[in-house]
Write an enzyme that holds these catalytic residues in place. Structure first.
Site, PDB file in Angstrom:
ATOM      1  N   LYS A 131     -39.962 -19.925  15.023  1.00  0.00           N
ATOM      2  CA  LYS A 131     -40.418 -19.711  13.721  1.00  0.00           C
ATOM      3  C   LYS A 131     -40.605 -20.867  13.106  1.00  0.00           C
ATOM      4  O   LYS A 131     -40.117 -21.993  13.457  1.00  0.00           O
ATOM      5  CB  LYS A 131     -39.528 -18.609  12.946  1.00  0.00           C
ATOM      6  CG  LYS A 131     -37.964 -19.179  12.878  1.00  0.00           C
ATOM      7  CD  LYS A 131     -37.097 -17.910  12.579  1.00  0.00           C
ATOM      8  CE  LYS A 131     -35.631 -18.578  12.369  1.00  0.00           C
ATOM      9  NZ  LYS A 131     -34.560 -17.349  12.413  1.00  0.00           N
ATOM     10  N   TYR A 175     -38.227 -45.334  -9.559  1.00  0.00           N
ATOM     11  CA  TYR A 175     -38.046 -44.316 -10.648  1.00  0.00           C
ATOM     12  C   TYR A 175     -36.594 -44.563 -11.127  1.00  0.00           C
ATOM     13  O   TYR A 175     -35.762 -44.364 -10.438  1.00  0.00           O
ATOM     14  CB  TYR A 175     -38.281 -43.114 -10.372  1.00  0.00           C
ATOM     15  CG  TYR A 175     -39.727 -42.735 -10.137  1.00  0.00           C
ATOM     16  CD1 TYR A 175     -40.969 -42.978 -11.082  1.00  0.00           C
ATOM     17  CD2 TYR A 175     -40.213 -42.158  -8.962  1.00  0.00           C
ATOM     18  CE1 TYR A 175     -42.050 -42.824 -11.193  1.00  0.00           C
ATOM     19  CE2 TYR A 175     -41.939 -41.875  -8.836  1.00  0.00           C
ATOM     20  CZ  TYR A 175     -42.417 -42.180  -9.807  1.00  0.00           C
ATOM     21  OH  TYR A 175     -43.880 -42.015  -9.512  1.00  0.00           O
TER      22      TYR A 175
HETATM   23  C1  PLP Z   1     -33.814 -17.823  13.249  1.00  0.00           C
HETATM   24  C2  PLP Z   1     -32.948 -16.681  13.843  1.00  0.00           C
HETATM   25  C3  PLP Z   1     -32.207 -17.129  15.153  1.00  0.00           C
HETATM   26  C4  PLP Z   1     -32.161 -18.601  15.735  1.00  0.00           C
HETATM   27  O1  PLP Z   1     -30.875 -19.308  15.175  1.00  0.00           O
HETATM   28  P1  PLP Z   1     -30.486 -20.618  15.759  1.00  0.00           P
HETATM   29  O2  PLP Z   1     -29.250 -20.801  14.990  1.00  0.00           O
HETATM   30  O3  PLP Z   1     -31.608 -21.455  15.163  1.00  0.00           O
HETATM   31  O4  PLP Z   1     -30.283 -20.621  17.108  1.00  0.00           O
HETATM   32  C5  PLP Z   1     -31.911 -15.873  15.879  1.00  0.00           C
HETATM   33  N1  PLP Z   1     -31.895 -14.838  15.562  1.00  0.00           N
HETATM   34  C6  PLP Z   1     -32.421 -14.453  14.233  1.00  0.00           C
HETATM   35  C7  PLP Z   1     -32.405 -13.094  13.819  1.00  0.00           C
HETATM   36  C8  PLP Z   1     -32.757 -15.354  13.571  1.00  0.00           C
HETATM   37  O5  PLP Z   1     -33.377 -15.007  12.546  1.00  0.00           O
END
Ligand code: PLP
Length: 370
Positions: free
Chosen positions: A21, A261
């Protein structure tokens, strides 16, 4: 990334579901998905239907878990793209049933149980009612069951107790589903921290069925630490990503001269200031102002003055560098100390996830192999 997938998967039968994602946590979803699959991951996971579309458009055919229900209007897209959604509302499973019936197909879903994360999912008290709804939907097939751990990345006694409580609660829910005649192929509870630290989350048994345990791993696959308590390096994981730039301008600076800045830094003594054309619009946190450091010309040089949208400045105490000299911001130049995403996260008061997922599209990605 391939080595990290192998390290997370171990040899205990649990399979990595590679979480790509947010454009692969900023690393690029498609190349990361391909790398993970080539290393033995069997599933992919994304947050949005649009993210699944990108993977399918790239020709990726592996199963894709959608981590949250989309709006009901996306039921058609779920079928088009052959995505397996987490489900937890009767409105959504009914929308899926309707869309599947119209096409005379069946759609696989994974039931998301909220055992304590408190975000989305069916809470155990209403699981019976949800199962009853599913029983009336002949085109919706429960092929998986999952939950999500809220505190697997914390090394304090009550977080450990809470994680075990969640896993046990998930076990009770699986028993209930088994009694209702549900026969999934996949069960999953672990994120990266869960996969690294909780054997019970790697070996979930659904009563009476030969299931595969999936490990929904994101951050560990990118070689980064889920938290300060779970250091990636100690777990044998290696960062996949480096961030580099090159010097665009160099000037001598005299003691007391301010830069950038707000004039938040003044040269403590005579030296040189080099400009690097990367800034917060590329994903370098502005919080690295006067805090971070880079490697340039074989030397560690502090980031001085306010990090701006497109450029930042570094101080070279003794000798100048040439325009065009490579600059390492994350990762390492041969033989040098490794600059860590973890250090940026600490300096910016955030977590590794937020640092890499905020590397913007303006920063070109290059892949060493694919
Ligand atoms: C993002 C997510 C993961 C991945 O978690 P990590 O800590 O990056 O391994 C797993 N399960 C769900 C439901 C998530 O939203």
């Amino acid at each position: 990334m391939r080595e990290n997938v192998v390290a997370l998967q171990r040899d205990d039968g649990a399979k990595v579901c590679a979480v790509v994602k947010a454009d692969g946590y900023g690393h690029g979803a498609v190349p990361c998905a391909k790398a993970a699959l080539s290393a033995g991951a069997t599933w992919l996971a994304v947050a949005l239907v649009e993210e699944a579309q990108v993977l399918r458009d790239a020709g990726i055919t592996a199963p894709i878990l959608l981590l949250s229900e989309p709006p009901s209007g996306a039921a058609e897209a779920i079928l088009d793209l052959r995505i397996t959604p987490f489900v937890y509302t009767s409105a959504f499973v009914q929308a899926l049933q309707k869309a599947a019936l119209a096409r005379d197909v069946t759609v696989d879903v994974h039931v998301k149980i909220d055992t304590g994360m408190g975000r989305v999912g069916v809470t155990p008290d209403v699981l019976g009612a949800f199962v009853h709804t599913l029983e009336g939907l002949d085109r919706v097939h429960v092929d998986g069951v999952g939950t999500h751990l809220a505190r697997a990345d914390e090394d304090v006694p009550d977080a450990v107790a809470e994680t075990h409580r969640q896993i046990d609660m998930f076990g009770s829910c699986m028993e209930m589903l088994a009694q209702a005649g549900i026969r999934p192929s996949f069960v999953h509870a672990a994120n990266t921290a869960g996969a690294l630290r909780y054997a019970a989350a790697r070996n979930l048994n659904f009563p009476g069925v030969d299931t595969t345990t999936l490990l929904r791993c994101g951050i560990g696959m990118y070689g980064l630490s889920p938290s300060g308590d779970v250091a990636a390096a100690k777990q044998g994981l290696k960062p996949a990503l480096t961030v580099t730039s090159s010097v665009s301008f160099v000037k001598p600076i005299t003691t007391g001269t301010p830069v950038s800045y707000g004039h938040r830094w003044r040269a403590p003594h005579d030296g040189y200031v080099a400009t690097v054309p990367i800034g917060y619009a590329d994903g370098v946190p502005r919080a690295l102002t006067n805090v971070g450091a880079v490697f340039v010309g074989g030397r560690k040089a502090p980031i001085v003055g306010t990090v701006t949208m497109d450029q930042l400045l570094v101080f070279l105490a003794d000798t100048p560098v040439e325009v065009g000299e490579p600059v390492t911001l994350i990762g390492h130049t041969a033989g040098e100390e490794v600059l860590q995403v973890e250090d940026w996260a600490d300096a910016a008061g955030t977590i590794t996830y937020e640092i890499t997922s905020r590397l913007t599209a303006r920063l070109p990605r290059q892949y060493l192999s694919d």
